[in-house]
Enzyme design. Sequence first.
Site, PDB file in Angstrom:
ATOM      1  N   ASP A 137     105.706  83.294  85.962  1.00 54.70           N
ATOM      2  CA  ASP A 137     106.058  82.080  86.696  1.00 54.70           C
ATOM      3  C   ASP A 137     107.440  81.571  86.299  1.00 54.70           C
ATOM      4  O   ASP A 137     108.220  81.116  87.127  1.00 54.70           O
ATOM      5  CB  ASP A 137     105.018  80.978  86.433  1.00 54.70           C
ATOM      6  N   CYS A 138     107.733  81.661  85.004  1.00 51.78           N
ATOM      7  CA  CYS A 138     109.032  81.148  84.566  1.00 51.78           C
ATOM      8  C   CYS A 138     110.142  82.200  84.609  1.00 51.78           C
ATOM      9  O   CYS A 138     111.323  81.877  84.599  1.00 51.78           O
ATOM     10  CB  CYS A 138     108.914  80.523  83.175  1.00 51.78           C
TER      11      CYS A 138
END
Lengths: 507, 128
Positions: A137-138
């Site tokens: 996600d990051c």
Amino acid sequence: MPTPEKFVQEKSLAEINERIRDGSVRVVTAEEMPDLVDELGPAGAVREVDVVTTGTFGAMCSSGVFLNLGHSDPPIKISKALLNKVEAYGGIAAVDLFLGATQPSEDRGIEYGGAHVMEDLISGKQIEVDAFGAGTDCYPQTELETSLRLEDFNQAIMVNPRNAYQRYNAATNSADQTMYTYMGTLLPRFGNIHYSGSGVLSPLSNDPNFDYIGIGTRIFLAGAQGYVMGAGTQHNPQNNFSTLMVTGDMKKMNNRFLRAATFHKYGPSLYLGIGIPIPILNEKLARSTAVRDRDITVPVVDYGIARRDRPSLKMVSYEDLKSGMIEINGKEVSTSSLSSFHVARDVALTLKQQVEKGEFLLSSAVEPLSRVGSSRPMKQTKESPNVGDVMSRDVVTVHEDIGVEEAARLIVSGSFDHLPVISRDGRLMGIITAWDISKAVAGGKSSRIGDIMTRRVYSVKADEPIELAARTFDTHSISAMPVVDRDNKVIGMITSNHLSRLFARRR
Amino acid sequence: MKLMLHVAPGIVRYPLIASVILETNALVNIERASIDAVSGEIVLEVPSEKCLEVKEAFERRGVKVVPLEIPVIRDENECVHCGACVSICPTGTFRFEDWRVVADSGKCIQCGACITGCPQRALKLVLK
């Protein structure tokens, strides 16, 4: 005449650094120091000399560099990266990599490796980067390509686990074949001796008791100012095989003192120049920096025995090694080095000039290096069998005067395609295969086994690990070998079938 | 002086060297020979006064003869003067002079041992 009152000559590191700053420092190289100490005595040398510079330049395989690439957009958490197709370890954070000197490339194999990437970067060349990430996600990006030069990295910090060996075993080869090793090409039957290390100039041989060198000591590392991080891996001061772990800023290095190399049929390595200036604070340091080539001895080790505990043939000094000739078993054997004494001198002289010009200050250690090290063999919890555990003991041998027909009958009635040929006293002379017999029959000539057998026969001993037999099969494209005892008498046979059976059972 | 002979297909089975020695009376030394079923490469050491005569005798027999003037070259930018070439050379082409490696190219027989033995890949054979 009574001698003047005897007192121990001493000075402080601060005093020496003050002289470096004001330009009055007196520096000699470790090559010049022994004669000076002979002439002036240790106390006189302390009065006359402030700093002795050392240097070494040779293959230092245990080297590498931490590279920080900066964050891409969208960001990537790199799990694997290729730099000019050489893999760098990506299991540290997102964009930190560790590139090891001996890592071969995926396209050019051992002719280009991690060390070559380092030399290219220092020489100002651009390298191609392929990075792969898992995608989170990051860090959503999973793949990217870019081209980078040394200045494009945020940091390029060399961290070498084991450098600057105090001294190193000399290498020779008793076997019948040329061996290609990290000690270079070793010719068969003691054809040559290779050695490594700068002897009289070796940094750790000039301070073997670590009276100056310690954690935090400032050093010359490939042209940059680096530091000793501590004792290196396999540090073994009890046996005079001390090593250093060092670090330095690769962006400040010079390719005169950092060169990529390839050892034929072995792999890439890095030739690195390391120098340490040693302050002559007291007579003890004056004495230790007066070391000569003849005072530093190493064993000549037989690399023809492909085991961890290779036999040592004799002890020799660096003076003997540098003479170009050493006697082994009554034979004069030519010696040459793999490290460069020419560049080691260049390191010591360059460092001398830097100290004289006030560019290089000496530093006191935060902690001394450990006086006790460890270089134990590996603890192997899963022992692999020896040849004797898997070989066939019911081996059929023949003498060289039997006929081809008889040999053919023996092969058909037995379970082997190979018949070892032995002398009257039972010693291995040659080998005959079903193929040799077919060839002789097809050619319609010769009835004696002795005329058609292969005389260059490879063999193995019962107490050798099966890995050695497998390597011999692979190297020489053969499928069976006689097993012999110490007197070269045949006691069994090992075939590739024995090895594949073992492998199948492991699965 | 060293001569490299390129022996063409068809004449490898003929006693070339023996016939040239008988004809020229030259004391030749065979320093390297690699011959297979069809062709061959042979390096001969020939006394300099007989060199031309021997060369012509071989050429008349259909052999291509190349004098090995500079058999091996070194890239001075790559060489670090380590000495890995010194003890592996069968003819002693390389030696140290004040810890710089110097080459006496006249001794080289182009066996190639130093080419793979050089960790810096600084040496190349001049193949003709």
